[in-house]
Design a protein around this motif. Structure first.
Motif, PDB file in Angstrom:
ATOM      1  N   UNK A 186      -4.249 -29.685  22.435  1.00 28.71           N
ATOM      2  CA  UNK A 186      -4.186 -31.135  22.289  1.00 28.71           C
ATOM      3  C   UNK A 186      -3.637 -31.453  20.900  1.00 28.71           C
ATOM      4  N   UNK A 187      -2.329 -31.673  20.823  1.00 29.68           N
ATOM      5  CA  UNK A 187      -1.693 -31.885  19.523  1.00 29.68           C
ATOM      6  C   UNK A 187      -2.247 -33.099  18.792  1.00 29.68           C
ATOM      7  N   UNK A 188      -2.635 -34.122  19.574  1.00 29.35           N
ATOM      8  CA  UNK A 188      -3.100 -35.353  18.945  1.00 29.35           C
ATOM      9  C   UNK A 188      -4.401 -35.138  18.174  1.00 29.35           C
ATOM     10  N   UNK A 189      -5.188 -34.140  18.603  1.00 26.11           N
ATOM     11  CA  UNK A 189      -6.458 -33.855  17.928  1.00 26.11           C
ATOM     12  C   UNK A 189      -6.228 -33.110  16.623  1.00 26.11           C
ATOM     13  N   UNK A 193      -5.583 -24.430  16.744  1.00 28.50           N
ATOM     14  CA  UNK A 193      -4.421 -23.653  16.355  1.00 28.50           C
ATOM     15  C   UNK A 193      -4.394 -22.384  17.189  1.00 28.50           C
ATOM     16  N   UNK A 194      -3.238 -22.056  17.747  1.00 23.46           N
ATOM     17  CA  UNK A 194      -3.125 -20.857  18.574  1.00 23.46           C
ATOM     18  C   UNK A 194      -2.273 -19.829  17.863  1.00 23.46           C
ATOM     19  N   UNK A 195      -2.721 -18.589  17.924  1.00 27.29           N
ATOM     20  CA  UNK A 195      -1.987 -17.476  17.349  1.00 27.29           C
ATOM     21  C   UNK A 195      -1.914 -16.367  18.385  1.00 27.29           C
ATOM     22  N   UNK A 196      -0.807 -15.660  18.453  1.00 29.04           N
ATOM     23  CA  UNK A 196      -0.711 -14.536  19.397  1.00 29.04           C
ATOM     24  C   UNK A 196      -1.713 -13.455  19.030  1.00 29.04           C
ATOM     25  N   UNK A 197      -2.296 -12.843  20.042  1.00 32.44           N
ATOM     26  CA  UNK A 197      -3.267 -11.773  19.812  1.00 32.44           C
ATOM     27  C   UNK A 197      -2.722 -10.450  20.315  1.00 32.44           C
ATOM     28  N   UNK A 198      -3.337  -9.375  19.866  1.00 31.85           N
ATOM     29  CA  UNK A 198      -2.930  -8.035  20.275  1.00 31.85           C
ATOM     30  C   UNK A 198      -3.996  -7.378  21.139  1.00 31.85           C
ATOM     31  N   UNK A 199      -4.899  -8.190  21.740  1.00 30.34           N
ATOM     32  CA  UNK A 199      -6.001  -7.616  22.512  1.00 30.34           C
ATOM     33  C   UNK A 199      -5.497  -6.753  23.650  1.00 30.34           C
TER      34      UNK A 199
END
Length: 210
Positions: A186-189, A193-199
């Motif tokens: 939700x950009x308005x909020x 923040x999303x980051x790529x993971x290596x799981x």
């Protein structure tokens, strides 16, 4: 045998089938032999009588099995020939358990979801995983399993329980879980923040497949 399980969360239709096929192709490119199983939690025994408007096209295998279209993706991506048993449905599992009950195989026991249905699921997976599908002798090195639907669906619960037990049965070094999910932002909020993971990469390395 190593097992890679692909599940989906939040909504269906996120691309679990393409993800499972792509993982299989990457493993094959590493020199490993790969087979695939698709689990569909619906009560139909197969996809043959289901409306294409509701569930998409039916894929017909060489042995005449009418199955989910994802198995067509597996065959094309991996250049393999699957059987009708590579598509597991709730209907097939319950049918096999009820046939055993009618024959008296359970020796008068009360037949229940746990352990009888969950055991039947695990036995089916282990049996089918060892069927050669690439024209060579002997079993594959890796079995990629796709669990259809969405985690949290009532109809999926016996399979989730069975796969949890199965992971303990085969051991953590032989089982990897990859979860495909929708992550709404939700950009308005401005809070998420999303980051790529290596799981997933670490999970595959844990199987010794890197």
């Amino acid at each position: 045998m190593k097992y890679v399980l692909v599940t989906g969360g939040v909504v269906s239709g996120l691309g679990k089938g393409v993800t499972a096929s792509s993982i299989g192709l990457l493993l094959k490119a590493c020199g490993l032999r790969v087979t695939s199983i698709k689990i569909d939690p619906y009560l139909n025994t197969d996809a043959g009588t289901m409306s294409p408007f509701e569930h998409g096209e039916v894929f017909v295998l060489d042995d005449g099995g009418e199955v989910d279209l994802d198995l067509g993706n597996y065959e094309r991506f991996l250049d393999i020939k699957l059987t009708r048993d590579n598509n597991i449905t709730t209907g097939k599992i319950y049918q096999s358990v009820l046939e055993k009950e009618r024959r008296g195989d359970y020796l008068g026991k009360t037949v229940q979801v746990v352990p009888h249905i969950t055991d039947a699921i695990q036995e089916w997976i282990e049996r089918v995983a060892f069927i050669p599908v690439d024209g060579k002798e002997g079993p594959a090195d890796v079995c990629v399993i796709e669990l259809g639907g969405t985690i949290g669906d009532i109809e999926s619960m016996p399979f989730i329980e069975a796969l949890g037990q199965f992971s303990y049965h085969v051991g953590p070094g032989n089982f990897c879980l990859i979860h495909v999910s929708l992550v709404p932002v939700l950009n308005v909020v401005g809070e998420q923040k999303t980051k790529p993971t290596q799981h997933s990469v670490r999970g595959l390395r844990g199987l010794g497949l890197n």
